[in-house]
Design a protein around this motif. Structure first.
Motif, PDB file in Angstrom:
ATOM      1  N   SER A 173      43.689  29.255  31.899  1.00 22.90           N
ATOM      2  CA  SER A 173      43.707  30.358  32.854  1.00 22.90           C
ATOM      3  C   SER A 173      43.568  31.700  32.157  1.00 22.90           C
ATOM      4  O   SER A 173      43.858  31.848  30.970  1.00 22.90           O
ATOM      5  CB  SER A 173      45.005  30.335  33.668  1.00 22.90           C
ATOM      6  N   VAL A 195      48.360  22.012  38.237  1.00 21.03           N
ATOM      7  CA  VAL A 195      48.686  23.429  38.438  1.00 21.03           C
ATOM      8  C   VAL A 195      49.938  23.525  39.297  1.00 21.03           C
ATOM      9  O   VAL A 195      50.012  22.905  40.371  1.00 21.03           O
ATOM     10  CB  VAL A 195      47.525  24.178  39.124  1.00 21.03           C
ATOM     11  N   ASP A 199      51.710  29.034  38.344  1.00 22.65           N
ATOM     12  CA  ASP A 199      50.492  29.252  37.559  1.00 22.65           C
ATOM     13  C   ASP A 199      49.493  30.154  38.267  1.00 22.65           C
ATOM     14  O   ASP A 199      48.546  30.644  37.641  1.00 22.65           O
ATOM     15  CB  ASP A 199      49.809  27.911  37.252  1.00 22.65           C
TER      16      ASP A 199
END
Length: 292
Positions: A173, A195, A199
């Motif tokens: 990310s 995820v 996140d």
């Protein structure tokens, strides 16, 4: 004497067409009549250690104290080790092959305590071949532990840090996108991502663009807009949602429909999450391949 256990929680890729599961049940029943065997699942895709490890990890926080018997073992009969790993100060022992299958569950249970390689022939069944360790090695070991046998009688102590690790992809990310992976598609077609809710940056808002890429899709994938929702029924007919699932991870879901079928998703596929762009269509396939 060790601690006496009442329950064996059993996971495998054996399926239920053949006699394999029933035979393992019977061996445990014969050797430890007081123990109850609970089947977690035997529907793991054959040889898929990764899928088995994820299913075991999802289950481990809810299984009863006792022995956890897990067998997804494409290396059966080879030099791979058979192991038993004590967790949670003896509340449980995980028994299975040393191929990464047990590792994520061991970590979620607080890490490995005493760990042994199962080698003692006194706690194995005689066997005409080496292809059914679930019956001949792991089931007798589980029964021995249920009967109060000490873990170290199964074989020599091994360094838990040298066990084969599990392999679970982490999301990548930055401030503009999250590159995720589909971990699991359940019976209903919900596609679990690697995820968690924390996140997602706040800038992503309630609507999120999903770019779904499958290595077998000649079009390069599809783009859909998804809405964050607390329940499947909140997603709305025909829409795609991101729902926090029972494992605490985000899943791509639809209401009473298979999101995996709709978006062409399978375990291991890549999904990129971005803040929603209203200019992106919700149904048209688009190529995700880089331009030349």
């Amino acid at each position: 004497m060790g601690r006496r256990y009442e329950t064996v929680s059993f996971l495998s890729d054996f399926g239920t067409t053949d006699e394999f599961v029933g035979v393992v049940h019977s061996v445990i029943r014969d050797l430890a009549p007081h123990a109850r065997v609970i089947d977690l699942t035997h529907g793991i895709t054959p040889f898929d250690v990764r899928a088995g490890s994820l299913a075991l990890a999802r289950s481990i926080g809810y299984v009863a104290s006792g022995v956890v018997l897990a067998v997804v073992d494409p290396g059966v009969g080879t030099a791979r080790r058979a192991i038993a790993v004590e967790v949670a100060d003896g509340e449980g022992v995980l028994v299975g092959p040393d191929n990464g299958l047990l590792a994520p569950a061991v970590a979620l249970a607080g890490g490995a305590g005493r760990t042994v390689e199962i080698t003692n022939p006194d706690h194995r069944l005689p066997t005409p071949g080496a292809t059914f360790a679930g019956r001949d090695i792991f089931a007798p070991a589980a029964a021995f532990l249920c009967n109060g046998g000490d873990l170290t009688e199964l074989g020599p102590v091994v360094d838990a840090e040298l066990l084969v690790p599990g392999v679970v992809a982490l999301p990548q990310s930055d401030d503009t996108r999250i590159i995720a992976q589909v971990l699991w598609v359940d019976r209903y077609g919900n596609a679990q991502l690697n995820v968690g809710p924390d996140d997602l940056p706040p800038s992503f808002g309630e609507r999120i663009e999903l770019r779904c890429a499958s290595p077998t899709d000649p079009t390069g994938g599809v783009v859909r807009s998804a809405t964050r929702a607390a329940a499947f029924a909140e997603v709305g007919g025909g829409a795609v949602g991101l729902v926090l699932d029972s494992s605490g991870l985000l899943a791509i879901a639809m209401d009473q429909r298979s999101a995996a079928d709709e978006l062409g998703l399978a375990p291991g596929d890549q999904v990129t999450l971005l803040p929603s762009d209203e200019q992106v269509g919700t149904t048209q396939p688009v190529s995700l391949r880089p331009s030349r």
